[in-house]
Every structure is written in C-alpha cells, then in structure tokens.
Design a protein around this motif. Structure first.
Motif, PDB file in Angstrom:
ATOM      1  N   ILE A 239     100.058 -49.132 173.553  1.00  0.00           N
ATOM      2  CA  ILE A 239     100.573 -48.230 172.311  1.00  0.00           C
ATOM      3  C   ILE A 239     101.917 -47.723 172.477  1.00  0.00           C
ATOM      4  O   ILE A 239     101.984 -46.883 173.369  1.00  0.00           O
ATOM      5  CB  ILE A 239      99.329 -47.066 172.191  1.00  0.00           C
ATOM      6  CG1 ILE A 239      97.862 -47.832 171.840  1.00  0.00           C
ATOM      7  CG2 ILE A 239      99.589 -46.101 170.840  1.00  0.00           C
ATOM      8  CD1 ILE A 239      96.649 -46.806 172.023  1.00  0.00           C
ATOM      9  N   ILE A 240     102.624 -47.825 171.336  1.00  0.00           N
ATOM     10  CA  ILE A 240     103.741 -46.907 171.231  1.00  0.00           C
ATOM     11  C   ILE A 240     103.624 -45.896 170.270  1.00  0.00           C
ATOM     12  O   ILE A 240     103.650 -46.614 169.082  1.00  0.00           O
ATOM     13  CB  ILE A 240     105.084 -47.797 170.950  1.00  0.00           C
ATOM     14  CG1 ILE A 240     105.118 -48.987 172.085  1.00  0.00           C
ATOM     15  CG2 ILE A 240     106.297 -47.076 171.245  1.00  0.00           C
ATOM     16  CD1 ILE A 240     106.108 -50.044 171.749  1.00  0.00           C
ATOM     17  N   LEU A 241     103.669 -44.676 170.709  1.00  0.00           N
ATOM     18  CA  LEU A 241     103.547 -43.790 169.505  1.00  0.00           C
ATOM     19  C   LEU A 241     104.879 -43.443 168.900  1.00  0.00           C
ATOM     20  O   LEU A 241     105.672 -43.034 169.332  1.00  0.00           O
ATOM     21  CB  LEU A 241     102.872 -42.365 170.157  1.00  0.00           C
ATOM     22  CG  LEU A 241     102.640 -41.569 169.524  1.00  0.00           C
ATOM     23  CD1 LEU A 241     101.582 -41.483 168.352  1.00  0.00           C
ATOM     24  CD2 LEU A 241     102.288 -40.027 170.132  1.00  0.00           C
TER      25      LEU A 241
ATOM     26  N   GLY B 178      99.121 -37.795 180.576  1.00  0.00           N
ATOM     27  CA  GLY B 178      98.167 -38.539 181.260  1.00  0.00           C
ATOM     28  C   GLY B 178      97.608 -39.794 180.748  1.00  0.00           C
ATOM     29  O   GLY B 178      96.904 -40.710 181.156  1.00  0.00           O
ATOM     30  N   ARG B 179      97.636 -39.882 179.284  1.00  0.00           N
ATOM     31  CA  ARG B 179      97.099 -40.708 178.691  1.00  0.00           C
ATOM     32  C   ARG B 179      98.327 -41.713 178.060  1.00  0.00           C
ATOM     33  O   ARG B 179      98.146 -43.208 178.128  1.00  0.00           O
ATOM     34  CB  ARG B 179      96.533 -40.294 176.942  1.00  0.00           C
ATOM     35  CG  ARG B 179      95.162 -39.647 177.598  1.00  0.00           C
ATOM     36  CD  ARG B 179      94.506 -38.808 176.276  1.00  0.00           C
ATOM     37  NE  ARG B 179      93.080 -38.727 176.401  1.00  0.00           N
ATOM     38  CZ  ARG B 179      92.683 -37.798 176.939  1.00  0.00           C
ATOM     39  NH1 ARG B 179      93.441 -36.766 177.668  1.00  0.00           N
ATOM     40  NH2 ARG B 179      91.460 -37.579 176.756  1.00  0.00           N
ATOM     41  N   LEU B 180      99.363 -41.199 177.478  1.00  0.00           N
ATOM     42  CA  LEU B 180     100.278 -42.049 176.776  1.00  0.00           C
ATOM     43  C   LEU B 180     101.417 -42.509 177.484  1.00  0.00           C
ATOM     44  O   LEU B 180     101.800 -41.809 178.594  1.00  0.00           O
ATOM     45  CB  LEU B 180     101.197 -40.987 175.679  1.00  0.00           C
ATOM     46  CG  LEU B 180     102.253 -41.318 174.795  1.00  0.00           C
ATOM     47  CD1 LEU B 180     101.653 -42.364 173.608  1.00  0.00           C
ATOM     48  CD2 LEU B 180     102.989 -40.384 174.044  1.00  0.00           C
TER      49      LEU B 180
ATOM     50  N   VAL C 210     103.102 -50.471 167.528  1.00  0.00           N
ATOM     51  CA  VAL C 210     103.664 -49.202 167.221  1.00  0.00           C
ATOM     52  C   VAL C 210     102.734 -48.556 166.471  1.00  0.00           C
ATOM     53  O   VAL C 210     102.142 -48.957 165.342  1.00  0.00           O
ATOM     54  CB  VAL C 210     105.089 -49.488 166.399  1.00  0.00           C
ATOM     55  CG1 VAL C 210     105.691 -48.128 165.862  1.00  0.00           C
ATOM     56  CG2 VAL C 210     105.793 -50.143 167.313  1.00  0.00           C
ATOM     57  N   ILE C 211     102.203 -47.202 166.564  1.00  0.00           N
ATOM     58  CA  ILE C 211     101.277 -46.393 165.677  1.00  0.00           C
ATOM     59  C   ILE C 211     101.896 -45.195 165.635  1.00  0.00           C
ATOM     60  O   ILE C 211     102.131 -44.476 166.663  1.00  0.00           O
ATOM     61  CB  ILE C 211      99.787 -46.512 166.363  1.00  0.00           C
ATOM     62  CG1 ILE C 211      99.603 -47.911 166.509  1.00  0.00           C
ATOM     63  CG2 ILE C 211      98.860 -45.612 165.460  1.00  0.00           C
ATOM     64  CD1 ILE C 211      97.923 -47.879 167.560  1.00  0.00           C
TER      65      ILE C 211
END
Ligand code: C5P
Length: 239
Positions: free
Chosen positions: A11-13, A31-33, A213-214
């Motif tokens: 996931i690319i925020l 810790g997530r992204l 990409v989200i």
C-alpha cells in the motif's frame, strides 16, 4: 497467503492534504505504513522538505509529480526529484521517448547507490473511453495503455502506473518482474470520487499489481488506522 507485513508493504498512501495532516496520519500509522505518496497538492505547499520529513520517519516515498514538459525541463526535474530522496518518481508516458530518456539521464547523473525509479503513467485512472475520445484519442483504452506502456519501457522507464482494469494485460506482457502500480483502488462499497477505472485492493493485486496507491479511502475515513487495517485484512484474507 500474504503476511500482514507484505500486504501493508503493497500500500502506498496518497497524502493529498496539508503537511500537518500528512504527518498526523503518518504518526497514527507508525509501525504499519511503509510507503507514502507525495503528489502536487502536498509538494506545491512544502517542496522537498516534506520528502525529507517522511524519509526521517522511515517511510519510502513515491514523489508523484507527473512530469510532462520539454525533455530538457523534465531531465532537470527528475534530477531534482531524485536529489530530494524520493524512491519513486512519476512522469507521463505521453511525453514521449526523448522526454523519458532525459529523465533517465537526470536520475543517473546523481550516481546514487540505489537510484530512484522512474514510473510512467499510461492513462490516468480518472479517465474513461469518453474522456479519451474528448481529447481526440480514438483507440480503445486497452490499446492506448498498452501502446504507452511499451513506449515508456523501451525509453528506459523502470515501471508503470495503470488502472486495475489493464494491469492483468500488462503483467502478462511484461512478465513477473515489472513494477506495476495501480491507483483507482477502492475497498468494496467505498466512494469512487473522481476515479473511473477501479477495483478492490485484493482484485488489483490478484490481477498483477505490484503496489496499490490508496488515498481518500484511508485519508478521509473517520479512523485512518482502522481503514488501513481493514484493507490489509482484506488483502490477506483474499490471498
Ligand atoms: O484518493 P485516491 O485513492 O483516489 O488517490 C489516488 C491517488 O493516485 C491520487 O493522489 C492521484 O494523484 C494518484 N494517481 C491517480 N491516477 C494515476 C496516477 C496517480 O489517481 N494514473
């Protein structure tokens, strides 16, 4: 089955907001992204300092400035974007062979150990067949995306941006190592906004996307961490 780590790494925020809001959400997702995307909205406010701020927080950065200008200018812009520390840099395949080659030269001139990768946009995920016709492109979406993808790769681009609708075809065409990034990703039932060629996160990955990409489905959620975790879970459960 994908691990939580692998799903999160896909996931690319998209941080299409102010610096304050971007860093707030990044802190909530610590810790997530793993990946953040800086587009024009954020970069035009903050410049290269936002890339540095995200890198300091341990994130990899996609600098999505969608470069499209004369080759000389794009060469300089790609050099400057790579110098900011970005890991991925986008440019429009529509700019053509010479423009893309100059961008490749611009990045290479920094002689970095791990150089930024240039990612070429085929057709924006907010466009559909009608939009293409309205600007005078009469071939089908699939044909146009494939044509631009081949041109970009032959000109030295390291990867492509395409919609989940074309990613399967590009994966088959370019093989398992191609870097294929899909925006236009929406969890089931989420608002599409201006995106037209969409799929769910797990569908896009199953069709061959390397990364997703989200933006708004996480950034505009009442609880971005909960939204992020739900997407990770959807990806893991479907894998
Ligand atoms: O909010 P949403 O998930 O629609 O955000 C998608 C992001 O992907 C935006 O930042 C947009 O600039 C970017 N993008 C896109 N279509 C492309 C390339 C990038 O939507 N072809």
């Amino acid at each position: 089955m994908l691990s939580t780590y692998e799903a999160a790494d896909a996931i690319i925020l998209a941080l299409d907001c102010t610096r304050e809001r971007a860093l707030e959400v990044v802190a909530e997702l610590e810790g997530r992204l793993a990946w953040a995307k800086v587009g024009m909205t954020l970069y035009y406010q903050e410049g290269p300092s936002i890339v540095a701020a995200l890198k300091e927080r341990g994130l990899k950065v996609f600098l999505d400035l969608k470069l499209f200008d004369i080759p000389f200018q794009v060469g300089g812009a790609a050099w400057a974007a790579a110098k900011s520390g970005a890991d991925l840099i986008s440019l429009h395949a529509l700019g053509g062979r010479e423009m893309i080659s100059k961008a490749v030269e611009g990045v290479a001139s920094l002689e970095a150990e791990d150089p930024a990768k240039l990612i070429a946009i085929t057709v924006l995920t907010s466009m559909n067949h009608e939009t293409l016709s309205s600007i005078g492109i009469t071939s089908t979406m699939a044909h146009e995306v494939e044509r631009l993808a081949k041109l970009a790769i032959a000109s030295g681009a390291n990867g492509l941006v395409c919609s989940p609708e074309e990613v399967g075809r590009l994966r088959a065409l370019l093989g398992p190592d191609a870097l294929l990034i899909c925006p236009g990703v929406r969890p089931a039932g989420a608002d599409k906004g201006d995106q037209k060629r969409t799929a769910t996160p797990s569908e896009a990955l199953a069709r061959g996307a390397s990364k997703l990409v989200i933006g708004r489905p996480i950034m505009a959620a009442p609880d971005p961490r909960e939204a992020f975790d739900a997407i990770v879970k959807e990806i893991c459960d479907a894998s």
